[in-house]
Scaffold this active site. Structure first.
Site, short mmCIF file in Angstrom:
data_model
loop_
_atom_site.label_atom_id
_atom_site.label_comp_id
_atom_site.label_asym_id
_atom_site.label_seq_id
_atom_site.Cartn_x
_atom_site.Cartn_y
_atom_site.Cartn_z
N ASP A 1 14.59 -48.47 -41.08
CA ASP A 1 13.78 -47.44 -41.76
C ASP A 1 12.81 -46.83 -40.75
O ASP A 1 11.98 -47.53 -40.16
CB ASP A 1 13.01 -48.07 -42.92
CG ASP A 1 12.15 -47.06 -43.65
OD1 ASP A 1 12.71 -46.24 -44.37
OD2 ASP A 1 10.91 -47.09 -43.48
N THR B 1 13.03 -40.40 -43.26
CA THR B 1 11.94 -40.69 -42.31
C THR B 1 12.44 -40.76 -40.88
O THR B 1 11.68 -40.51 -39.95
CB THR B 1 11.24 -42.00 -42.69
OG1 THR B 1 12.22 -43.06 -42.74
CG2 THR B 1 10.56 -41.90 -44.03
N THR B 2 13.70 -41.12 -40.68
CA THR B 2 14.27 -41.12 -39.33
C THR B 2 14.68 -39.71 -38.94
O THR B 2 14.41 -39.24 -37.83
CB THR B 2 15.49 -42.06 -39.27
OG1 THR B 2 15.10 -43.37 -39.71
CG2 THR B 2 16.04 -42.15 -37.86
N ASP C 1 13.12 -46.35 -51.23
CA ASP C 1 13.75 -45.07 -50.87
C ASP C 1 14.64 -44.57 -51.99
O ASP C 1 14.66 -43.38 -52.32
CB ASP C 1 14.56 -45.23 -49.58
CG ASP C 1 13.68 -45.43 -48.35
OD1 ASP C 1 12.45 -45.35 -48.49
OD2 ASP C 1 14.23 -45.66 -47.26
#
Length: 545
Positions: free
Chosen positions: A63, A96-97, A390
């Site tokens: 994550d 988020t990446t 998520d």
């Protein structure tokens, strides 16, 4: 600087200053390092990172937000990238990446234009701003409207979110739990507060043992051994007042000269506690859940009345219990009435792992629920918690917006092609900036291919050909190792739009910086003082060039 040949000193001798292209280059390099650090974690074939802190604690995750949060970063631009990932996590919960990789690639494309003197950063920023507006417009063109009742599509979305996580093998079961949880707390107003989903985690058993409780699970135990441990259809009271005799706000001394007065004093205390318990009994409550303490005498009195009591429950849990059971939160025991009580199908204490836990479940119209996560080890349970968070966020996004796009890098490839065509209509140097922005978007399908062990050049060429022929759903299937229609791999539109706009804003902010002034350690009055390391206005005494 100099004035009429005389040098004018503005900064202290030990202050470092970097300006112009050197400053821009330094900042872009820092951002790219952060981007490259998490790039291999993207997608279903992405790798995990093992992070160790000074205390020996270990985190294993892919994550992006968690990886960057755990890394101790000194460079201020690096911290901006961490904040970028954090905001993406807070706002939409996923991507988020991707957002950090996009920002890094946008800066990398900008660096080539700036270093070759083809474009000034100000024009580049304006071009990126224009490209961002168009990118959002193009994404909306390919977005599909969905129904909140389409559980099959919602499952696809959750499975896509979990596809790169450790829980992917249990995705079918977990997706049903997540969808049911989010729908349970949906008030039907178009806004869903995911804080109404409580997540508890306990090591032991398998991830498949994870359950959804239509109510609240408390990591607590019944306060007295003589109290009932299992009640059917109980009446529940939520109390924020302490079941204790109030202490004075100031120190005082009680002087007793007659031994009989001691018993009188104790009887008076017991009488006050009895009055509190009588209020509970009169209201008809069979379960008391208190935010504060419960005196030993009060515990005994409640046990005599066959009332179950739980103490020192967090305020946030009290509020969730109110939404789950329908009970009013009572601040004063003397005000407690039948109308304030809530209901549940059952309240019971049971052992989960090595700990006793309280289950308040089967609530008739629970507007707050609990997901109890199980897993073999603490590391597995922690990663499962991040994955479920998520998944909850993406379901929330879809139920609120009711718009989705396919995954596998297809949206980025489509927007990239459209931006290249749009750039041809521009006559100024903004054209170069829009083209750079379009190139940067292809980093997502390229990275998916790289992480799957595929040839990124072949994949990008095939992807471009598919999109030129009008197949806007063409993306990278990392499992079959080729470009294909990505129906069945679905993501919320909000995740994509927020990632692109946030990455662009962050890149624009970094490109506008052309002067870095950093104080060396000891340059200020001292640690903690203004201008000193860690002090207001300082930069921690680090070198950033």
């Amino acid at each position: 600087m100099t004035f009429q040949g005389t040098p004018v000193l503005i900064l202290k001798d030990d202050t470092q200053r970097t300006t112009g292209k050197d400053a821009v280059g330094s900042n872009i390099a820092a951002a790219r390092v952060i981007s490259e650090a998490i790039r291999s974690a993207l997608g279903p074939k992405g790798m995990d990172k093992m992070l160790l802190d000074n205390f020996g604690d270990v985190v294993i995750t892919n994550d992006g937000a968690t990886i960057l949060k755990e890394i101790d970063i000194a460079h201020p631009v690096g911290k901006m990238m961490v904040e970028l990932s954090k905001i993406q996590d807070q706002e939409v919960g996923d991507g988020t990446t991707s957002v950090v990789i996009l920002a890094g690639e946008m800066l990398s494309e900008a660096a080539e234009l700036i270093s070759s003197d083809k474009i000034h950063p100000t024009i580049l920023v304006e071009g990126y701003r224009l490209a961002t507006e168009k990118a959002i417009e193009f994404l909306n063109e390919i977005a599909t409207e969905v129904s909140a009742d389409d559980d099959k599509l919602l499952k696809e979305i959750v499975m896509t979110s979990m596809g790169s996580k450790i829980v992917a093998r249990s995705g079918e079961m977990l997706s049903s739990i997540v969808i049911d949880a989010v729908k349970s707390i949906d008030p039907g107003t178009g806004k869903i507060d995911i804080d109404d989903i409580k997540v508890e985690k306990k090591e032991g058993e398998d991830i498949e043992a994870t359950i959804l409780v239509k109510g609240i699970v408390l990591d607590k135990e019944v306060v007295h051994v003589g109290m009932p441990k299992n009640l059917e259809n109980p009446k529940i009271a939520l109390i924020t007042e302490a079941f204790e005799v109030s202490k004075t706000e100031f120190d005082s001394e009680l002087s007793i000269t007659d031994p009989s007065k001691i018993q009188e004093f104790l009887d008076r205390e017991a009488s006050m506690l009895q009055k509190m318990v009588d209020s509970v009994v009169a209201a008809g409550a069979s379960v008391v859940i208190a935010q504060k303490g419960i005196d030993d005498v009060a515990q005994h009195l409640l046990a005599k009345e066959n009332i179950m009591a739980i103490r020192r429950v967090k305020k946030s849990d009290i509020e969730k219990l109110s939404k789950a059971t329908g009970a009013a939160i009572v601040n004063n025991l003397s005000d407690l009435s039948v109308a304030d009580l809530g209901t549940a199908g059952k309240v019971y204490e049971t052992k989960i792992g090595d700990d006793d836990m309280i289950f308040v479940e089967d609530c008739p119209e629970a507007k707050a629920v609990t997901i109890l996560i199980r897993g073999g080890t603490e590391l597995v349970v922690d990663e499962a918690e991040r994955s479920i968070h998520d998944a909850i966020c993406v379901v929330r996004n879809v139920l609120e917006d009711k718009k989705v796009v396919v995954g596998g890098g297809a949206p980025e490839a489509y927007v990239s092609r459209k931006l290249h065509k749009f750039a041809e209509s521009l006559i100024g140097r903004e054209q170069l900036a829009v083209q750079a922005f379009a190139n940067a978007l292809e980093v997502i399908p390229r990275t998916l291919a790289e992480n799957a062990g595929l040839d990124p050049i072949d994949i990008i060429v095939a992807l471009r050909n598919e999109h030129e022929s009008g197949n806007f759903k063409a993306g990278v299937d990392v499992f079959k190792g080729k470009v294909k229609n990505m129906d069945g791999v679905t993501e919320p539109l909000r995740v994509k739009t927020h990632a692109i706009s946030a990455a662009s804003e962050n890149a624009q902010m970094i490109l506008r910086i052309d002067d870095i002034i950093s104080a060396k350690a000891g340059a200020g009055p001292g640690p903690g003082g203004p201008g000193g390391p860690g002090g207001p206005g300082g930069m921690g005494g680090d070198d950033f060039d």
